[in-house]
Enzyme design. Structure first.
Site, PDB file in Angstrom:
ATOM      1  N   CYS A  63       0.876  -1.184   0.000  1.00 40.36           N
ATOM      2  CA  CYS A  63       0.000   0.000   0.000  1.00 40.36           C
ATOM      3  C   CYS A  63       0.902   1.220   0.000  1.00 40.36           C
ATOM      4  O   CYS A  63       1.100   1.866   1.021  1.00 40.36           O
ATOM      5  CB  CYS A  63      -0.917  -0.011   1.214  1.00 40.36           C
ATOM      6  SG  CYS A  63      -1.769  -1.581   1.490  1.00 40.36           S
ATOM      7  N   ALA A  64       1.469   1.543  -1.148  1.00 45.36           N
ATOM      8  CA  ALA A  64       2.666   2.389  -1.196  1.00 45.36           C
ATOM      9  C   ALA A  64       2.404   3.885  -1.297  1.00 45.36           C
ATOM     10  O   ALA A  64       3.232   4.667  -0.833  1.00 45.36           O
ATOM     11  CB  ALA A  64       3.528   1.955  -2.378  1.00 45.36           C
ATOM     12  N   LYS A 113       7.744   5.979   1.978  1.00 43.04           N
ATOM     13  CA  LYS A 113       8.386   4.744   2.452  1.00 43.04           C
ATOM     14  C   LYS A 113       9.013   3.995   1.280  1.00 43.04           C
ATOM     15  O   LYS A 113      10.071   3.382   1.434  1.00 43.04           O
ATOM     16  CB  LYS A 113       7.366   3.859   3.176  1.00 43.04           C
ATOM     17  CG  LYS A 113       6.818   4.449   4.465  1.00 43.04           C
ATOM     18  CD  LYS A 113       5.896   3.460   5.153  1.00 43.04           C
ATOM     19  CE  LYS A 113       5.229   4.085   6.359  1.00 43.04           C
ATOM     20  NZ  LYS A 113       4.281   5.162   5.977  1.00 43.04           N
ATOM     21  N   PRO A 146       1.610   7.748  -0.871  1.00 37.95           N
ATOM     22  CA  PRO A 146       2.194   8.447  -2.012  1.00 37.95           C
ATOM     23  C   PRO A 146       3.666   8.191  -2.243  1.00 37.95           C
ATOM     24  O   PRO A 146       4.238   8.742  -3.171  1.00 37.95           O
ATOM     25  CB  PRO A 146       1.962   9.901  -1.659  1.00 37.95           C
ATOM     26  CG  PRO A 146       2.104   9.934  -0.193  1.00 37.95           C
ATOM     27  CD  PRO A 146       1.517   8.621   0.309  1.00 37.95           C
ATOM     28  N   CYS A 194      -1.006   3.657  11.307  1.00 38.14           N
ATOM     29  CA  CYS A 194      -0.909   4.904  12.074  1.00 38.14           C
ATOM     30  C   CYS A 194      -2.172   5.045  12.920  1.00 38.14           C
ATOM     31  O   CYS A 194      -2.782   6.100  12.997  1.00 38.14           O
ATOM     32  CB  CYS A 194      -0.692   6.104  11.165  1.00 38.14           C
ATOM     33  SG  CYS A 194      -1.952   6.365   9.918  1.00 38.14           S
TER      34      CYS A 194
END
Length: 838
Positions: free
Chosen positions: A189-190, A195, A192, A339
């Protein structure tokens, strides 16, 4: 964070305005209709109160009662700005030196809003002083004039790619992945992409100029518009080891090759395929979540927060995590992170993974890693709250609520079938026969005191990591590190005959949840360019599930129905039409509608003309490692270079019928000349600035060394006639080059005038256009300015003089500036940028 979003159907292409909106300050309310004369147009902060939030987290015991006041005080304050220096940048050392010797001192005693603050400091737990935190909020940086120089520095370096603005706790998950340069890494789930950028930096660590690492990163996101943001973020890395895909994370294709299903010779691929299935050494599973750990940066969550947000996204999180485990190699490591502070989204998901996988997956103890990072252990006990009730175990859940509240939400994960529990089957608004006490609001009889019946997990969940805001003045975050010890057991085969044309109940619930959590698609939560979209989408083009994939007795695609949005009468019919239309091959050679095909460039004439014109050494492999996005080789506009690892994945993808929906791949190496003068050159392609650092050590023609003065003048004036260069010999050599693209290298005194030109990690080079009468820099204005400032600072530190003393004033007056508009015609998005060898 985007793995659960809607599929981006009927959305326009990402525009520049979207990037602007994505950076808006969420601590400032949007402007309302000013027609009301009594409306206060001044700044008003969001309300930071929510009684349900306080009650829930006090009940969960995420901090001790003695700490609650400190915790409560910090989460209601704006979040300090944080950023990370790009370790692969050629100016990495210069930027860190500027932060340490300039900004740390100049901002040390600044008093903001009457309060004296420390300024900036490196994050003690991040390696090599690469991550920094400012004690100013994003609003203070934008509004306070005393911080203007620092703010302009952050904006410029972020746009160029030398730094990445990112929330401090968001930097933690990639560090626990323990990535090596030869690893295949999946970021599920990259978008924007902050990471992903981190992962690419690690992959490229210690890579010498002109070489590529053996590993690669596949960055995935479900939303096509967010994929564009992801591409925009990662293109600053200039890497040939990246593939960007557009899939639901929970259904990411495994690309399992059935060697009997097709003849590889039909598509020009060797039958000896080195890869039979797409598996990964490392998986980053940073799932969509309720996002309440980002309250300090996204205060609008305060008024939207409710218990159902965490309950509604739990099932999708389990699905995504289990898919990540199935794609992980034995011995590989997966990081699950959110988060969110909610144990239903955190420890409950990890416990469910461990239950389903048996002994094939272990929770890794990483307490000795990053010792300066203050963290709390994971919870062993928690409760579930639903409709105003605390539920200690699944047996406390009324039967009519068991569609939305599932066993995996509880510490033990045990399901209960109790046909005698009639008193909990009472419908809404009904009264029990015994006249007992009923929750008047929901018509539900509360269970026994949950404090006396609270369950505990037998899994070592204390090995999970909880980061709370008041420990190190950050946001909140949850991290769990998992290692795959053996193949996971197949509990139950998934049905393969069910059409995936409509979203599942859980997906519908998550779609509604996305509206509850974040109203605007451009609101940031975790990273400065990041947001949590707990959305789900149906992707009708995904392949059928591979045999042997494990699911549990309680399929996470079924529950969470209480969050299901209402459907318009024609939605199903329209979705079916869209699904059917999506299967049509709209672009020749591509399986996916609206996505250009990835085609290996096999035009020997084009490749040889490029190699001859630039004198590219044979040791740099072009054949077999160049791809385009156009099946018509005669009209190719851009040529991309890919690493050996990416090549293997692309070949596998072709063999399995293009299961991967690839939105971006490789490093842009060459671009077709489009100007009138450009089409008359002997080579139809110029070198892209993104590809220049990789190609530079292998170029033997169309390359020159310039003195520092002439190099700086090129950056200042963009176009200079050959006779106007300070070094007449350089001007003569430039005029003798062939018409077309060329490369100019800065000679810092170590380069002898004799050929061949030597290139190393410190070499600074720019792409130029050799015209008939002048030399023109093909570099964006902002990058010219940044490069010029960096060089002036560098020469000042070496010579002990001021920057202005290094520029002869009489030379500036003699230089004739020629407008380059008739030399190159380049789209603003395709403007060639600065190339370096590092």
């Amino acid at each position: 964070m985007g793995g659960g979003g809607r599929g981006g159907r009927n959305r326009a292409r990402t525009q520049r305005k979207h990037f602007k909106e994505n950076r808006e300050n969420v601590w400032k309310r949007s402007k309302h209709d000013s027609s009301d004369s009594n409306t206060n147009s001044g700044w008003e902060p969001f309300a930071t109160q929510n009684a349900s939030f306080d009650e829930y987290y006090k009940g969960q015991g995420i901090v001790s009662p003695e700490e609650w006041e400190a915790f409560d005080s910090v989460i209601r304050k704006p979040l300090p700005a944080a950023f990370r220096v790009n370790s692969s940048s050629q100016f990495c050392a210069d930027i860190i030196s500027q932060l340490e010797n300039d900004f740390m001192k100049s901002l040390q005693t600044e008093a903001i809003d009457g309060v004296e603050v420390e300024g900036i400091r490196p994050l003690p737990w991040y390696p090599e002083n690469l991550a920094w935190q400012s004690n100013y909020s994003r609003m203070q940086l934008r509004k306070n004039q005393t911080l203007e120089r620092f703010h302009e520095f952050l904006k410029q370096e972020n746009e160029i790619g030398n730094i990445t603005r990112q929330e401090a706790v968001s930097m933690v998950p990639p560090l626990f992945l323990d990535v090596s340069p030869d690893h295949f890494v999946l970021d599920m789930c990259a978008a924007p992409g902050s990471k992903t950028f981190q992962l690419l930096e690690i992959i490229h660590r210690s890579t010498k100029p002109g070489t590529l690492p053996g590993g690669m990163v596949v960055a995935n996101d479900v939303d096509s518009q967010r994929c564009n943001l992801l591409i925009h973020q990662t293109k600053r890395m200039c890497t040939a080891n990246l593939i960007v895909t557009n899939h639901e994370a929970q259904h990411f294709p495994g690309c399992r090759l059935n060697k009997n299903s097709s003849d590889s010779s039909e598509i020009g691929i060797l039958k000896e395929q080195s890869m039979g299935q797409l598996m990964f050494d490392r998986v980053l599973c940073d799932v969509p979540c309720s996002g309440d750990g980002t309250l300090r940066k996204a205060p609008d969550i305060w008024r939207k927060w409710n218990v159902g947000m965490g309950n509604g996204i739990h099932c999708l999180q389990v699905q995504i995590a289990m898919r990540g485990i199935s794609l992980l190699k034995v011995g590989g490591r997966m990081v699950y992170s959110t988060c969110s502070m909610n144990p239903v989204e955190n420890e409950a998901v990890v416990a469910e993974i461990l239950r389903r996988c048996g002994g094939s997956v272990e929770l890794v103890d990483v307490s000795s890693e990053l010792p300066q990072l203050v963290r709390r252990p994971g919870l062993k006990k928690w409760k579930v709250r639903d409709k105003g009730m605390w539920l200690a175990s699944y047996k406390d859940v009324p039967k009519f609520r068991r569609v939305g509240i599932v066993p995996s939400m509880f510490p033990s994960g045990q399901s209960v079938i109790d046909t005698t529990d009639d008193e909990q089957d009472i419908g809404l608004g009904e009264k029990p026969e015994n006249g007992g006490d009923i929750n008047s609001e929901n018509g539900i009889q509360p269970p026994e005191d949950p404090e006396t019946l609270e369950e505990g997990s037998h899994h070592p969940l204390e090995r999970c990591i909880r980061i709370v805001p008041h420990d190190q003045n950050t946001g909140a975050f949850f991290i769990a590190v998992l290692r795959k010890l053996s193949p996971t057991p197949a509990i139950q085969a998934k049905p393969v005959n069910l059409p995936r044309t409509m979203p599942s109940n859980n997906e519908k619930g998550c779609e509604k949840l996305s509206n509850d959590v974040i109203a605007s698609p451009n609101v940031n939560q975790e990273d400065d360019t990041d947001e949590k979209f707990p959305e789900a989408a149906s992707d009708t083009d995904l392949v059928q599930n591979e045999p042997g994939e494990a699911v549990s007795e309680h399929d996470p695609s079924q529950p969470c129905e209480e969050n299901k949005p209402e459907e318009a009468p024609g939605d199903k019919e329209n979705d079916l039409k869209k699904a059917g239309g999506k299967r049509k091959l709209q672009i020749p050679g591509s399986r996916w509608k609206g996505v250009d095909p990835v085609v290996f460039l096999r035009d020997e004439t084009t490749i040889n003309s490029i190699k001859t014109f630039y004198g590219i050494n044979d040791s740099f492999v072009l054949n077999g490692q160049l791809v385009t996005r156009n099946s018509d080789s005669k009209h190719v506009k851009r040529i991309y270079h890919i690493s050996k690892s990416v090549k293997d994945v692309l070949e596998l993808n072709l063999l399995v019928g293009q299961q991967l929906k690839i939105t971006s791949v490789g490093l842009k190496m060459f671009e077709r000349q489009t100007s009138k003068e450009g089409t008359s050159t002997s080579c139809a392609f110029r070198i892209s600035s993104e590809g220049l650092p990789l190609l530079l050590p292998y170029i033997t023609k169309q390359i020159l060394c310039a003195s520092p003065v002439d190099f700086k003048h090129l950056l200042q004036y963009k176009t200079i006639r050959y006779a106007d260069f300070v070094d007449a010999e350089f001007g003569e050599k430039a005029s003798n080059l062939m018409l077309g693209c060329c490369v100019v290298i800065l000679n810092e005194g170590t380069q002898a005038s004799a050929d061949p030109i030597q290139v190393d990690a410190s070499t600074i080079a720019i792409g130029c256009w050799k015209g008939r009468a002048s030399l023109t820099v093909m570099v964006a204005a902002i990058e010219c300015q940044e490069m010029l400032e960096r060089l002036l600072i560098r020469f000042e530190s070496v010579n002990g003089t001021s920057p202005q003393e290094n520029l002869p004033t009489d030379v500036a007056n003699e230089v004739e500036v020629e407008e380059p508009n008739d030399v190159l015609e380049m789209d603003e998005q395709e403007t060639l940028e600065m190339g370096t060898a590092g």
